[in-house]
Design an enzyme around this catalytic site. Structure first.
Site, PDB file in Angstrom:
ATOM      1  N   SER A  49       0.844  -1.196   0.000  1.00  0.00           N
ATOM      2  CA  SER A  49       0.000   0.000   0.000  1.00  0.00           C
ATOM      3  C   SER A  49       0.884   1.253   0.000  1.00  0.00           C
ATOM      4  O   SER A  49       2.069   1.157  -0.311  1.00  0.00           O
ATOM      5  CB  SER A  49      -0.955  -0.031   1.204  1.00  0.00           C
ATOM      6  OG  SER A  49      -1.940   0.961   1.059  1.00  0.00           O
ATOM      7  N   ASN A  50       0.316   2.386   0.339  1.00  0.00           N
ATOM      8  CA  ASN A  50       1.107   3.621   0.364  1.00  0.00           C
ATOM      9  C   ASN A  50       0.634   4.515   1.503  1.00  0.00           C
ATOM     10  O   ASN A  50      -0.277   4.157   2.251  1.00  0.00           O
ATOM     11  CB  ASN A  50       1.018   4.327  -0.993  1.00  0.00           C
ATOM     12  CG  ASN A  50      -0.414   4.588  -1.383  1.00  0.00           C
ATOM     13  OD1 ASN A  50      -1.151   5.237  -0.658  1.00  0.00           O
ATOM     14  ND2 ASN A  50      -0.840   4.047  -2.521  1.00  0.00           N
ATOM     15  N   ASP A  51       1.263   5.693   1.619  1.00  0.00           N
ATOM     16  CA  ASP A  51       1.036   6.570   2.779  1.00  0.00           C
ATOM     17  C   ASP A  51      -0.213   7.450   2.666  1.00  0.00           C
ATOM     18  O   ASP A  51      -0.425   8.300   3.527  1.00  0.00           O
ATOM     19  CB  ASP A  51       2.238   7.518   2.935  1.00  0.00           C
ATOM     20  CG  ASP A  51       3.392   6.835   3.623  1.00  0.00           C
ATOM     21  OD1 ASP A  51       3.137   5.874   4.369  1.00  0.00           O
ATOM     22  OD2 ASP A  51       4.544   7.263   3.417  1.00  0.00           O
ATOM     23  N   ALA A  87      -4.414   7.548  -4.423  1.00  0.00           N
ATOM     24  CA  ALA A  87      -3.021   7.149  -4.684  1.00  0.00           C
ATOM     25  C   ALA A  87      -3.056   5.681  -5.119  1.00  0.00           C
ATOM     26  O   ALA A  87      -3.175   4.779  -4.295  1.00  0.00           O
ATOM     27  CB  ALA A  87      -2.195   7.327  -3.423  1.00  0.00           C
TER      28      ALA A  87
END
Ligand code: C5P
Length: 398
Positions: A206-208, A273
């Site tokens: 995943s991402n921030d 995102a």
């Protein structure tokens, strides 16, 4: 414009309370019905009778005074509110709201109301700068509550600083800006948050992304009168009320839901995102480490570019807005994306700057238009940037 609404005005114990009398008058003048709730400290500055005479409504001060046995007054007031305004909002009511404390009429009614809330703080500069207040205001913002910047100027303490309650006319203009309806009847799709690309049942890539920017845009579009569909992945803040929510996990699901929603929409704002790659194979059980296995490779395959896919057959009357979050060569990369993805606007932001990157409450962006025009915004809260994006979208649509 904020008019013809049922407003509950919460007034708390700050010397700036005298300006709330004028604010109540101005709100009534615009055709709103105003009901006032006062804290105990507020009543030490001004009598409830003054607000009662102005608003022609009973002023609520005590949870245990029930004049009508057929209803519970704080719940009735909470439910019967279109817009809740907390002005002046002391550090104390802000702290209570941030923590869900309900120990008097104002905090209890606020906890019970589902109406959109607008907080206009008023306090000493040092109280405003105290880490506890900073934390509480950030919590309110994460909970979807809109906060007005305090003014800089002479404080009751005799020195100059921020924390000053703005003039009633300024407050009214600020409130009005949330109730314009340039997008009435328009269907707007907003994507927000990060995607999760499964490796096995308990692990993912995943991402921030916190989803704050996209959620602020969904709220701003809703406030501008649009029918909003929010396609949302993993986020760390409260989802907005009054919009259609479609929850997704992976970029594949995001593509499916966005494609369906966009087919009957006027505009798409793609702030999610999206992972560029996903594991080629999703293992159906938890991957175990074994004694003879010191390395593990996960083969990744490219995800479809959602904007590019939708951009290639978008209708002339549809507007598409994308984001370019970059750590280097921001503008060059953004300009390439606007062409490559057939966008009407790209919002470029530098995520290497910690003040404005992932998870921050502020942003500073450059708007890049199809014709190459570039406009740089101020450093401002994500709510303000969201409103600018919605304003530009309205202009592009009309
Ligand atoms: O190419 P890049 O990922 O930097 O582009 C950013 C923009 O494209 C964002 O608006 C993002 O939501 C969108 N995007 C997309 N599909 C992808 C990756 C990004 O629509 N697979």
């Amino acid at each position: 414009m904020l008019k013809d609404k049922k407003i509950t005005l919460y007034v708390t114990g700050s010397i700036a309370i005298y300006k709330s009398l004028i604010l109540a008058r101005l709100l009534i003048k615009n055709g709103n019905e105003v009901k006032v709730v006062m804290t105990e400290d507020a009543q030490k500055f001004i009598s409830p009778l003054t607000f009662q005479a102005l608003t022609k409504n009973e002023v609520l001060t005590d949870v245990f005074v029930e004049n009508d046995p057929k209803s519970i007054s704080h719940i009735k007031t909470a439910d019967d509110t279109d817009v809740a305004i907390i002005a002046p909002a002391t550090a104390n009511i802000i702290a209570k709201m941030a923590n869900g404390i309900a120990d008097d009429m104002a905090s209890t009614t606020l906890l019970a109301t589902q109406a959109p809330k607008f907080v206009i703080p008023s306090m000493n500069t040092h109280m405003l700068d105290n880490p506890a207040t900073v934390r509480n205001l950030r919590q309110l913002s994460d909970d979807g509550i809109t906060i007005m910047e305090t003014a800089n100027g002479l404080l009751a303490e005799g020195y100059t600083g921020k924390g000053r309650f703005p003039e009633p006319e300024e407050i009214l203009n600020w409130l009005d800006s949330f109730f314009e309806a340039p997008l009435a009847g328009k269907n707007i799709v907003v994507t927000a948050g990060g995607t999760k690309e499964r490796i096995d049942p308990v692990r993912y890539i995943s991402n921030d992304s916190s989803g704050k920017m996209g959620i602020a845009i969904a709220r701003a579009a809703r406030n501008a009168g649009a029918n909003v569909t929010l396609v949302v992945g993993s986020v760390s803040v409260k989802l907005p009320s009054g919009v259609k929510i479609l929850k997704i996990e992976s970029s594949t699901e995001l593509l499916e839901e966005t494609q369906k929603a966009f087919s009957s929409a006027d505009a798409l704002i793609m702030s999610a995102a999206v992972a560029d790659f996903r594991p080629k194979r999703v293992v159906d059980h938890k991957i175990k480490k074994t004694a003879d296995n010191d390395n593990l490779s996960i083969e990744l395959v490219k995800n479809p570019d959602i904007l590019k896919t939708l951009g290639s057959n978008k209708q002339d009357n549809q507007v598409m807005i994308g984001f370019a979050a970059e750590t280097n060569d921001l503008i060059e990369n953004a300009v390439k994306k606007i062409k490559n993805k057939n966008l009407d606007l790209i919002v470029a932001n530098d995520v290497s700057d910690k003040r404005i990157g992932f998870n921050s409450n502020d942003n500073q962006v450059t708007y890049i238009f199809k014709d190459g025009k570039q406009v740089k915004s101020e450093l401002a809260s994500k709510d303000i940037i969201a409103k600018q994006i919605v304003d530009i979208m309205s202009q592009l649509l009309n």
